[in-house]
Write an enzyme that holds these catalytic residues in place. Structure first.
Site, PDB file in Angstrom:
ATOM      1  CB  CYS A  78      -3.200   1.702  11.635  1.00  0.00           C
ATOM      2  SG  CYS A  78      -2.260   0.014  11.341  1.00  0.00           S
ATOM      3  CG  HIS A  79      -3.170   5.213   7.441  1.00  0.00           C
ATOM      4  ND1 HIS A  79      -3.437   4.640   6.289  1.00  0.00           N
ATOM      5  CD2 HIS A  79      -4.271   6.144   7.736  1.00  0.00           C
ATOM      6  CE1 HIS A  79      -4.865   4.789   5.981  1.00  0.00           C
ATOM      7  NE2 HIS A  79      -5.411   5.464   7.088  1.00  0.00           N
TER       8      HIS A  79
ATOM      9  CE1 TYR B 235      -2.181  13.170   4.486  1.00  0.00           C
ATOM     10  CE2 TYR B 235      -4.005  12.838   3.238  1.00  0.00           C
ATOM     11  CZ  TYR B 235      -2.958  12.354   3.993  1.00  0.00           C
ATOM     12  OH  TYR B 235      -2.978  10.876   4.166  1.00  0.00           O
TER      13      TYR B 235
ATOM     14  CB  THR C  25      -3.764   9.633  -0.186  1.00  0.00           C
ATOM     15  OG1 THR C  25      -4.041  10.727   0.852  1.00  0.00           O
ATOM     16  CG2 THR C  25      -4.973   8.739  -0.532  1.00  0.00           C
TER      17      THR C  25
ATOM     18  NE  ARG D  33      -7.615   3.156   1.633  1.00  0.00           N
ATOM     19  CZ  ARG D  33      -7.385   4.324   2.416  1.00  0.00           C
ATOM     20  NH1 ARG D  33      -6.436   4.897   2.122  1.00  0.00           N
ATOM     21  NH2 ARG D  33      -8.223   4.558   3.316  1.00  0.00           N
TER      22      ARG D  33
ATOM     23  NE  ARG E 224     -12.401  13.982   2.522  1.00  0.00           N
ATOM     24  CZ  ARG E 224     -11.759  13.259   3.117  1.00  0.00           C
ATOM     25  NH1 ARG E 224     -10.511  13.439   3.313  1.00  0.00           N
ATOM     26  NH2 ARG E 224     -12.157  12.265   3.936  1.00  0.00           N
TER      27      ARG E 224
ATOM     28  CE1 TYR F 246     -12.810   6.256   3.384  1.00  0.00           C
ATOM     29  CE2 TYR F 246     -10.880   7.554   2.615  1.00  0.00           C
ATOM     30  CZ  TYR F 246     -12.118   7.438   3.496  1.00  0.00           C
ATOM     31  OH  TYR F 246     -12.256   8.480   4.407  1.00  0.00           O
TER      32      TYR F 246
ATOM     33  CG  ASP G 262      -8.275   6.245   9.888  1.00  0.00           C
ATOM     34  OD1 ASP G 262      -7.506   5.810   9.271  1.00  0.00           O
ATOM     35  OD2 ASP G 262      -8.620   7.560   9.945  1.00  0.00           O
TER      36      ASP G 262
ATOM     37  CG  ASN H 219      -7.030  14.605   5.246  1.00  0.00           C
ATOM     38  OD1 ASN H 219      -6.280  15.390   5.202  1.00  0.00           O
ATOM     39  ND2 ASN H 219      -6.757  13.420   4.655  1.00  0.00           N
TER      40      ASN H 219
HETATM   41  C1  0GY Z   1      -8.363   7.185   6.316  1.00  0.00           C
HETATM   42  C2  0GY Z   1      -9.207   8.078   5.717  1.00  0.00           C
HETATM   43  C3  0GY Z   1      -8.598   9.286   5.228  1.00  0.00           C
HETATM   44  C4  0GY Z   1      -7.190   9.240   4.507  1.00  0.00           C
HETATM   45  C5  0GY Z   1      -6.540   8.347   3.927  1.00  0.00           C
HETATM   46  O1  0GY Z   1      -4.766   7.530   2.820  1.00  0.00           O
HETATM   47  C6  0GY Z   1      -5.398   8.610   3.088  1.00  0.00           C
HETATM   48  O2  0GY Z   1      -4.989   9.928   2.958  1.00  0.00           O
HETATM   49  O3  0GY Z   1      -7.228   6.962   4.208  1.00  0.00           O
HETATM   50  C7  0GY Z   1      -9.426  10.616   5.024  1.00  0.00           C
HETATM   51  O4  0GY Z   1      -8.918  11.659   4.718  1.00  0.00           O
HETATM   52  O5  0GY Z   1     -10.658  10.258   5.184  1.00  0.00           O
HETATM   53  O6  0GY Z   1      -8.924   6.070   6.174  1.00  0.00           O
HETATM   54  O7  0GY Z   1      -7.289   7.136   6.730  1.00  0.00           O
END
Ligand code: 0GY
Length: 306
Positions: A34-35, A51, A79, A126, A132, A159, A258, A263
């Site tokens: 998760c983020h 983004y 990201t 990571r 993208r 990833y 997640d 996105n």
């Molecule tokens: C995910 C997938 C995405 C994005 C990121 O860190 C991120 O921006 O991980 C994605 O857009 O596929 O794992 O959350």
């Protein structure tokens, strides 16, 4: 304070009132992917981001944790925050032992900065190859980071898009740490589960003792979230892929929500439905306990009580 940036056009916000899952998560369940996003006013997003998300801070993450019946979180640096790990570390610290972190770092990071991250609860870095989301990092820079984090016992989260695995596999094999792959290596679920692409991924997993996150059915699905026969059984086209990974590697699979789901532009998953996806890929109580509790505990909280 500078003005806040508007969200990326078409951005979908996370689901406000997730349904109560039918499937009861076992006690000690870890949401291992998760983020946190900001909140932007407190933790500005990185200038180099691709983004601009909605806010999704630690308070909302912990509220979701409690609502779903999750015990712990692994918070992966998103990201949109670049290599500024402040928001992620703030969330991990605030969780008071109930969260671990995965950071994004630059090759010139010092040993004392790494030790500070470790003390805060970070257990890995990571490496992101999804174009993208990030500009490409030179392999030498990534190798430098890998050498620096290996002595801490950290692992590397990878990833990438499934189509890029053949090109990246040699480099991945050279990395000196445990490897963990996001979202089952992003298979093309319109291809057969026993077809060449996914079989190659599973061989890579086998040959390198890789751990796999059985995550993001909503991101991989082409069929989408529709329920089947009135049953809460969404993302059915992803089930055979998750099922195969769990069956073949029951001791090296992880699960996560997640949240807050970066996105996604077509639909935003109901996190309760994501919990209800679990028993379709991990069908026995033993598989479920390994996926949700034992495996993430051994990777992120070794030696601690569930
Ligand atoms: C995910 C997938 C995405 C994005 C990121 O860190 C991120 O921006 O991980 C994605 O857009 O596929 O794992 O959350």
């Amino acid at each position: 304070m500078s003005a806040l940036s508007p969200k990326t056009p078409g951005w979908l916000d996370w689901y406000q009132n997730p349904s109560e899952p039918t499937f009861r998560l076992p006690p000690g369940t870890v949401d291992a992917h998760c983020h946190v996003f900001g909140p932007q006013a407190e933790f500005p997003f990185a200038p180099e981001r691709k983004y601009t998300p909605c806010d999704g801070g630690k308070d909302e993450l912990f509220a979701l944790r409690d609502r779903l019946g999750v015990a712990r979180n692994v918070i992966v640096q998103a990201t949109c925050h670049g290599a500024d790990n402040t928001a992620m570390v703030d969330a991990v610290r605030a969780a008071d032992g109930r969260a671990r972190g995965i950071a994004t770092v630059r090759p010139d990071i010092s040993e004392s900065e790494l030790l500070d991250l470790d003390a805060a609860g970070v257990r890995g870095v990571r490496f992101n190859f999804v174009r993208r989301l990030v500009d490409a990092s030179p392999a030498d820079d990534l190798s430098t980071i890998a050498k620096k984090v290996a002595p801490l016992g950290w692992h590397i989260v990878l990833y990438f898009e499934s189509a890029d695995l053949p090109e990246l596999e040699g480099f991945f094999g050279s990395l000196p740490t445990t490897l963990v792959v996001d979202h089952m290596g992003r298979p093309d679920v319109t291809q057969p589960v026993d077809g060449p692409q996914f079989t190659r991924f599973l061989r890579f997993v086998e040959d390198n003792d890789v751990w796999v996150k059985v995550t993001c059915p909503e991101r991989l699905s082409v069929a989408g979230p529709a329920a089947l026969d009135g049953e809460q059984r969404a993302y059915t086209d992803v089930v055979p892929f998750g099922r195969r990974v769990v069956r073949e590697f029951p001791d090296r699979v992880l699960w996560g929500t997640d949240w807050p789901h970066p996105n996604l532009t077509d639909h935003m998953p109901d996190d309760g439905l994501l919990v209800d996806h679990v028993p379709h890929v991990a069908v026995t109580a033993e598989e479920q306990r390994k996926l949700l509790v034992d495996n993430p505990m051994s990777l992120y909280w070794p030696g601690e009580d569930r």
